[in-house]
Enzyme design. Structure first.
Site, PDB file in Angstrom:
ATOM      1  N   LYS A 109       0.850  -1.190   0.000  1.00  0.00           N
ATOM      2  CA  LYS A 109       0.000   0.000   0.000  1.00  0.00           C
ATOM      3  C   LYS A 109       0.890   1.246   0.000  1.00  0.00           C
ATOM      4  CE  LYS A 109      -3.779   2.153   2.661  1.00  0.00           C
ATOM      5  NZ  LYS A 109      -4.668   2.030   3.840  1.00  0.00           N
ATOM      6  N   SER A 116      -9.642   2.248   3.178  1.00  0.00           N
ATOM      7  CA  SER A 116      -8.779   2.930   2.250  1.00  0.00           C
ATOM      8  C   SER A 116      -7.829   2.032   1.463  1.00  0.00           C
ATOM      9  CB  SER A 116      -7.945   3.963   3.014  1.00  0.00           C
ATOM     10  OG  SER A 116      -7.097   3.320   3.946  1.00  0.00           O
ATOM     11  N   SER A 123      -9.791  -0.036   7.374  1.00  0.00           N
ATOM     12  CA  SER A 123      -9.281   0.005   5.998  1.00  0.00           C
ATOM     13  C   SER A 123      -8.672  -1.272   5.453  1.00  0.00           C
ATOM     14  CB  SER A 123      -8.266   1.125   5.860  1.00  0.00           C
ATOM     15  OG  SER A 123      -8.949   2.347   5.750  1.00  0.00           O
TER      16      SER A 123
HETATM   17  N1  GLN Z   1     -13.058   4.634   6.728  1.00  0.00           N
HETATM   18  C1  GLN Z   1     -12.308   5.047   7.871  1.00  0.00           C
HETATM   19  C2  GLN Z   1     -11.885   6.494   7.719  1.00  0.00           C
HETATM   20  O1  GLN Z   1     -12.201   7.077   6.750  1.00  0.00           O
HETATM   21  C3  GLN Z   1     -11.126   4.152   8.078  1.00  0.00           C
HETATM   22  C4  GLN Z   1      -9.893   4.547   7.361  1.00  0.00           C
HETATM   23  C5  GLN Z   1      -8.722   3.669   7.680  1.00  0.00           C
HETATM   24  O2  GLN Z   1      -8.832   2.653   8.351  1.00  0.00           O
HETATM   25  N2  GLN Z   1      -7.542   4.086   7.227  1.00  0.00           N
HETATM   26  O3  GLN Z   1     -11.237   7.025   8.570  1.00  0.00           O
END
Ligand code: GLN
Length: 486
Positions: free
Chosen positions: A79, A154, A178
């Protein structure tokens, strides 16, 4: 069903490499070709075949002289939140466009030391902020199951790459879901470890008390094997816990007989899709058939998870992102009048709308007069949520819940921040409590998109978690399904 070489699991690829049925260079080339042929998915942000092939040749040399480890020559992709020396590290932001790090993130370095071959860097939501991958400054990632739908986020690039067999495994990061949510949206297996187990050194920071590195693969077994080499105490991360080295594959064949699994029915909110609810009921029955004892539990405070998470995560984000000022880090505007103007313009140009929104929320909740009402209050409730999980874990070994209220949704469907944030209800409480959790495939919805469930364990019980997940995957073959055409 998975049948081609590129559908192989990490464990299968490792065996084939050891038996010299395939070389590391052949494997790397095969995946590089697939990455090239499936560019429309937009899963990768940086691919450098010459660097990948050089790593593969080095792996083949080790195999030839009998110095290979289990993972030598197995491909992986990272990532784009992890910094890498040989690929650009952007966090999918214009702020860091083209940035070359002088060092590798510890997680990257550990997997590199294990001989894994890096295929490139994966797209994600900007600074890992989002749940749909629509927030990337370099364009959205398509879900290979249905190109009208989001891959989740994400870690959407990681999810799409593994689901479309562009890589057998990928790293991801999970701050509030994410890894688990994109895994569920793409029918793959995601492991979010305990906060403090993996090193955060070299992970571009979003919310430092929540950010956790993890893995996304076809199966729990693959996650366990690679996790072994990903984890090592890292003195460079002050929150990395120094625990004795353990073998995370040791409970893979332990089964679930006698295990107590808690089901928090009241948390399965009214908004839960009925087909998904039915498939999670099937999961529960499957565990029961395998010998687990299912118990009803209550987690009344988890409903506070979303507001608490968005206060804490934004507060930390506003602080972490202050380093991108055009001086110390990041993009600098071309034209400006004075230093104030330079910083304002650089930050306005470099950050996309979602990081800007979170910086504003975070700055607000940390400001004088609001700090006690929002930030301190959120920290208090965070403690209550963690305590609640810990007391439930006095009685049960694991908890089953949904990952999301439904399957992957269509692009644009959750473009207003409130509905996007609310959809994190099942994942963020686990993050706030620092617990390990997995997103695991458990069916295909009548809309053609994969369904997933969440398995949660007490802190530092990853070996148990992976064992219980593997037990389910021995009974079912949802994790073996691949999207049509891939
Ligand atoms: N959807 C969550 C956010 O927008 C989680 C994001 C993540 O785990 N990086 O913060």
């Amino acid at each position: 069903m998975a049948t081609e070489l590129f559908h192989s699991s990490v464990v299968e690829l490792s065996d084939k490499l050891a038996k010299k049925e395939v070389s590391a260079v052949e494997l790397a080339q095969m995946y590089l070709d697939r990455i090239d042929a499936n560019k429309d998915l937009n899963a990768f942000l940086d691919v450098r075949p010459e660097v990948t092939l050089a790593q593969a040749r080095a792996a083949d040399e080790k195999i030839a002289v009998g110095q290979a480890g289990r993972l030598t020559g197995v491909p992986i992709a990272h990532k784009d939140i992890f910094v890498t020396k040989q690929w650009a590290s952007t966090a999918a932001s214009k702020m860091l466009e083209g940035y070359m790090s002088p060092f590798d993130a510890t997680v990257v370095k550990n997997l590199d030391n294990a001989g894994m071959v890096c295929l490139g860097k994966l797209n994600c939501d900007e600074f890992a902020m989002g749940g749909s991958n629509e927030n990337s400054a370099y364009g959205r990632v398509l879900n290979p199951w249905d190109k009208n739908s989001v891959p989740g986020g994400s870690s959407g690039g990681s999810a799409a790459a593994v689901a479309a067999s562009l890589a057998p495994i990928a790293t991801g990061t999970d701050t509030g879901g994410s890894i688990r949510q994109p895994a569920a949206f793409t029918g793959i297996t995601g492991l979010k470890p305990t906060y403090g187990r993996p090193s955060r050194w070299g992970m571009i920071a979003f919310a430092s008390s929540l950010d956790t590195a993890g893995l996304m693969a076809r199966s729990a077994e693959d996650c366990a094997f690679v996790f072994n080499d990903m984890i090592e105490f890292d003195p460079k991360d002050s929150t990395c816990v120094n625990l004795p080295k353990e073998d995370f594959t040791r409970h893979l064949n332990a089964g679930v007989k006698g295990k107590k699994i808690g089901v928090p029915r009241a948390w399965f909110a009214e908004g839960l899709d009925s087909e998904l609810a039915a498939s999670i009921d099937e999961v529960i029955k499957t565990y029961e058939r395998m010998g687990a004892q299912i118990v009803d539990i209550e987690l009344p405070t988890v409903k506070m998870g979303v507001p608490v998470y968005y206060v804490v995560a934004c507060a930390e984000a506003s602080s972490n992102l202050s380093r991108f000022d055009g001086v110390r880090y990041g993009h600098r505007a071309a034209k400006y009048t004075d230093i104030q103007d330079m910083m304002r313009k650089s930050r306005s140009e470099g950050f996309g709308p979602e990081p800007q929104r979170r910086i504003m929320i975070g700055t607000y909740v940390l400001s004088h007069g609001y700090y006690d009402a929002y930030y301190i209050q959120a920290q208090r409730v965070r403690r209550l949520i963690a305590n609640e999980f810990n007391s439930v874990f006095q009685d049960v070994d694991a908890i089953i819940s949904p990952v999301a209220t439904g399957t992957a949704y269509n692009f644009g469907e959750k473009s207003d921040p409130v509905s996007a944030y609310l959809s994190d209800l099942y994942t963020v409480p686990v993050s706030l409590a620092g617990l390990p959790g997995m997103g695991l495939p458990c069916g295909i919805h009548s809309n053609g998109r994969p369904m997933g469930f969440q398995l949660i364990c007490p802190s530092f019980h990853e070996a148990d978690l992976l064992g219980m997940a593997h037990a389910y995957q021995l009974e079912t073959d949802w994790h073996k399904k691949v999207p049509m055409g891939y």
